[in-house]
Design an enzyme around this catalytic site. Structure first.
Site, PDB file in Angstrom:
ATOM      1  N   THR A  30      54.016  25.166 -46.163  1.00 50.14           N
ATOM      2  CA  THR A  30      54.348  24.691 -47.244  1.00 50.14           C
ATOM      3  C   THR A  30      54.007  25.300 -48.543  1.00 50.14           C
ATOM      4  O   THR A  30      53.322  26.287 -48.568  1.00 50.14           O
ATOM      5  CB  THR A  30      54.682  23.221 -46.762  1.00 50.14           C
ATOM      6  OG1 THR A  30      55.683  23.036 -47.590  1.00 50.14           O
ATOM      7  CG2 THR A  30      52.969  22.623 -47.131  1.00 50.14           C
ATOM      8  N   LYS A  88      54.796  29.742 -48.478  1.00 50.67           N
ATOM      9  CA  LYS A  88      55.910  29.896 -48.734  1.00 50.67           C
ATOM     10  C   LYS A  88      56.618  31.348 -48.648  1.00 50.67           C
ATOM     11  O   LYS A  88      57.219  32.014 -47.887  1.00 50.67           O
ATOM     12  CB  LYS A  88      57.271  29.216 -48.615  1.00 50.67           C
ATOM     13  CG  LYS A  88      56.993  27.762 -47.711  1.00 50.67           C
ATOM     14  CD  LYS A  88      58.149  26.460 -47.850  1.00 50.67           C
ATOM     15  CE  LYS A  88      57.928  25.340 -47.404  1.00 50.67           C
ATOM     16  NZ  LYS A  88      59.917  25.034 -47.498  1.00 50.67           N
ATOM     17  N   ASN A 107      58.423  29.202 -43.405  1.00 44.96           N
ATOM     18  CA  ASN A 107      57.828  28.357 -43.267  1.00 44.96           C
ATOM     19  C   ASN A 107      57.447  28.131 -42.056  1.00 44.96           C
ATOM     20  O   ASN A 107      57.133  27.109 -41.959  1.00 44.96           O
ATOM     21  CB  ASN A 107      58.818  26.941 -43.788  1.00 44.96           C
ATOM     22  CG  ASN A 107      59.662  26.714 -42.774  1.00 44.96           C
ATOM     23  OD1 ASN A 107      60.618  28.165 -42.096  1.00 44.96           O
ATOM     24  ND2 ASN A 107      60.729  25.297 -42.514  1.00 44.96           N
ATOM     25  N   THR A 139      64.661  24.317 -67.477  1.00 48.07           N
ATOM     26  CA  THR A 139      64.375  25.755 -67.972  1.00 48.07           C
ATOM     27  C   THR A 139      65.214  26.337 -67.043  1.00 48.07           C
ATOM     28  O   THR A 139      66.004  26.803 -66.219  1.00 48.07           O
ATOM     29  CB  THR A 139      63.575  26.012 -66.735  1.00 48.07           C
ATOM     30  OG1 THR A 139      62.029  25.507 -67.799  1.00 48.07           O
ATOM     31  CG2 THR A 139      62.957  27.589 -67.178  1.00 48.07           C
TER      32      THR A 139
HETATM   33  P1  ATR Z   1      60.275  23.183 -55.151  1.00 47.07           P
HETATM   34  O1  ATR Z   1      59.389  24.051 -54.198  1.00 47.07           O
HETATM   35  O2  ATR Z   1      60.449  21.835 -54.975  1.00 47.07           O
HETATM   36  O3  ATR Z   1      61.785  23.361 -55.681  1.00 47.07           O
HETATM   37  P2  ATR Z   1      59.793  24.079 -57.393  1.00 47.07           P
HETATM   38  O4  ATR Z   1      59.568  25.309 -57.679  1.00 47.07           O
HETATM   39  O5  ATR Z   1      58.019  24.004 -58.621  1.00 47.07           O
HETATM   40  O6  ATR Z   1      59.360  22.817 -56.482  1.00 47.07           O
HETATM   41  O7  ATR Z   1      60.721  23.299 -58.388  1.00 47.07           O
HETATM   42  C1  ATR Z   1      61.602  21.672 -58.658  1.00 47.07           C
HETATM   43  C2  ATR Z   1      61.967  22.144 -59.909  1.00 47.07           C
HETATM   44  O8  ATR Z   1      62.032  20.712 -60.215  1.00 47.07           O
HETATM   45  C3  ATR Z   1      62.108  23.030 -60.485  1.00 47.07           C
HETATM   46  O9  ATR Z   1      63.738  23.211 -61.288  1.00 47.07           O
HETATM   47  C4  ATR Z   1      61.997  22.170 -62.745  1.00 47.07           C
HETATM   48  O10 ATR Z   1      62.367  22.468 -63.582  1.00 47.07           O
HETATM   49  P3  ATR Z   1      61.532  23.393 -63.643  1.00 47.07           P
HETATM   50  O11 ATR Z   1      62.557  24.461 -63.513  1.00 47.07           O
HETATM   51  O12 ATR Z   1      62.842  23.716 -65.475  1.00 47.07           O
HETATM   52  O13 ATR Z   1      59.944  23.650 -64.376  1.00 47.07           O
HETATM   53  C5  ATR Z   1      62.411  20.543 -61.594  1.00 47.07           C
HETATM   54  N1  ATR Z   1      61.687  19.743 -62.682  1.00 47.07           N
HETATM   55  C6  ATR Z   1      59.870  19.070 -62.180  1.00 47.07           C
HETATM   56  N2  ATR Z   1      60.143  18.590 -63.013  1.00 47.07           N
HETATM   57  C7  ATR Z   1      61.035  18.143 -63.803  1.00 47.07           C
HETATM   58  C8  ATR Z   1      61.564  17.426 -65.017  1.00 47.07           C
HETATM   59  N3  ATR Z   1      60.449  16.457 -65.338  1.00 47.07           N
HETATM   60  N4  ATR Z   1      62.361  16.968 -66.119  1.00 47.07           N
HETATM   61  C9  ATR Z   1      63.362  18.050 -64.677  1.00 47.07           C
HETATM   62  N5  ATR Z   1      63.069  18.602 -63.885  1.00 47.07           N
HETATM   63  C10 ATR Z   1      62.244  18.714 -63.368  1.00 47.07           C
END
Ligand code: ATR
Length: 280
Positions: free
Chosen positions: A43, A47, A68, A154
Site C-alpha cells: 500500500t 505501489k 498492489n 490542485t
Molecule cells: P491517494 O493515494 O489516496 O489518492 P494522494 O495521492 O495523497 O492519496 O491523494 C489525495 C487526494 O486528496 C488528492 O486529490 C488531494 O488533493 P491535492 O492533489 O490538491 O493534494 C486530495 N486532498 C487531500 N486533502 C485535501 C483537502 N483538505 N481538501 C481537498 N482535497 C484534498
C-alpha cells in the site's frame, strides 16, 4: 478478511501486516522471496516504488502503473512459472516476483455491485487526482463512460490526468472542473480525495458549484467513517450511496484468488471486514 478467507479455504497460511520504510522495500521483497512467501500486498507509498523491483509485471500492473499485489512464482518441470502454492514438496531455488494491480477492477466491481451503476455511457464527476483518483479516472474511461468531469484542489494534477485520458481514451469527453450551468444530471459522483477521513473534515464537494440533487449515485472511497459528510448529504438529497468498503474487499478477494487459484469466499471476507472495521 484474508485470515478469515484462509481459514474458510482450509489453508494453514497467515496474512500479516508489516510496516516497511520505502528505502527498505527492495530488501523486504527480496527477503520475502527467499523465505518463500506466497505473496504480498503493498500500500501507500509502495505501489509505485515496487514497479522496477518486480521480475515480471502482469498486464494489470502495466496498465495502471501501480502494483498492489505481488505473487511469488517458480518454474515447474515444463519451465512454466507457477504460483508457489503449486509446489507441494520442494520449491525451486529460483523464484520470481510478479506484480499485479487488483485495485482498478475493484473500483468498478464495487460501483456495479454495491451501487448499481452502469458505467457504459455514464456521466461522472470525479473528485480527487491523487494516486487513487488517477486510477479511478483511467479505469472509468476504459469502461466507456461518456463524460468525465475532473475536480481537484490542485488543478494541475487534474489537468495531467485529463491529458492522459485524452491520449489513451479519446472517445471519453473529459473536462477539468465542475459541469457548467445549466444543471446536468450525472450518473455518478465519486470521491477519491482523502477529505472526510478525519473527524471534523468537511465535504470535498463545492455545493455552490454542483447540487447533489443532480447526482443519481454517490460513491465515497473512504470507508471509515462509514458515512462521511459527503455521503450523509448525498443520502439526504435522495442519491443512492455506497462507501469504499467494497473496493477494499474486492481488491483483497482478487489478490487471494491470484495467490490460491481458488474462488475467494467474498461473503466471509466481507463479514470479517465489517466486524473488524465497524465492530458489529
Ligand atoms: P491517494 O493515494 O489516496 O489518492 P494522494 O495521492 O495523497 O492519496 O491523494 C489525495 C487526494 O486528496 C488528492 O486529490 C488531494 O488533493 P491535492 O492533489 O490538491 O493534494 C486530495 N486532498 C487531500 N486533502 C485535501 C483537502 N483538505 N481538501 C481537498 N482535497 C484534498
Amino acid at each position: 478478511m484474508q485470515n478469515a478467507a484462509l481459514a474458510r479455504l482450509g489453508l494453514d497460511w497467515r496474512y500479516l501486516a508489516f510496516e516497511v520504510h520505502p528505502d527498505d522495500l527492495r530488501e523486504v521483497i527480496q527477503g520475502a522471496k527467499r523465505m518463500k512467501f506466497i505473496g504480498l500486498n503493498l500500500t501507500v507509498p509502495h505501489k509505485l516504488l515496487a514497479i522496477p523491483m518486480m521480475d515480471a509485471l502482469d498486464e494489470t500492473a502495466k496498465t495502471w502503473g501501480a502494483v498492489n499485489t505481488v505473487r511469488f512464482e517458480a518454474q515447474n518441470t515444463e519451465g512454466n512459472w507457477q504460483p508457489l502454492r503449486h509446489f507441494k514438496e520442494s520449491v525451486p531455488r529460483e523464484i520470481r516476483a510478479q506484480g499485479f494491480n487488483t485495485d482498478a477492477d475493484a473500483i468498478t466491481r464495487s460501483l456495479r455491485e454495491d451501487l448499481g451503476v452502469k458505467l457504459e455511457g455514464a456521466k461522472v464527476l470525479l473528485l480527487g487526482a491523487g494516486g487513487a483518483g488517477r486510477v479511478a479516472a483511467l479505469k472509468l474511461a476504459s469502461e466507456g463512460v461518456a463524460e468525465l468531469f475532473l475536480v481537484n484542489r490542485t488543478m494541475d494534477k487534474a489537468e495531467a490526468i485529463a491529458a492522459e485520458i485524452r491520449a489513451r481514451f479519446p472517445k471519453v469527453k473529459t473536462t477539468v472542473g465542475y459541469p457548467k450551468p445549466p444543471a446536468m444530471a450525472l450518473d455518478l459522483l465519486l470521491n477519491a480525495t482523502s477529505l472526510g477521513l478525519k473527524p471534523g473534515d468537511g465535504s470535498p464537494l463545492d455545493t455552490g458549484k454542483f447540487d447533489l440533487k443532480n447526482a443519481r449515485a454517490v460513491y465515497d472511497m473512504i470507508y471509515n467513517p462509514a458515512e462521511t459528510a459527503l455521503l450523509k448529504t448525498a443520502r439526504e438529497a435522495g442519491c443512492r450511496t455506497a462507501n469504499g468498503l467494497g473496493m477494499l474487499l474486492y481488491q483483497g478477494a482478487r489478490a487471494l484468488e491470484l495467490w490460491t487459484g481458488e474462488t475467494a469466499p467474498v461473503d466471509v471476507m466481507r463479514e470479517a471486514l465489517v466486524k473488524h472495521i465497524y465492530g458489529h
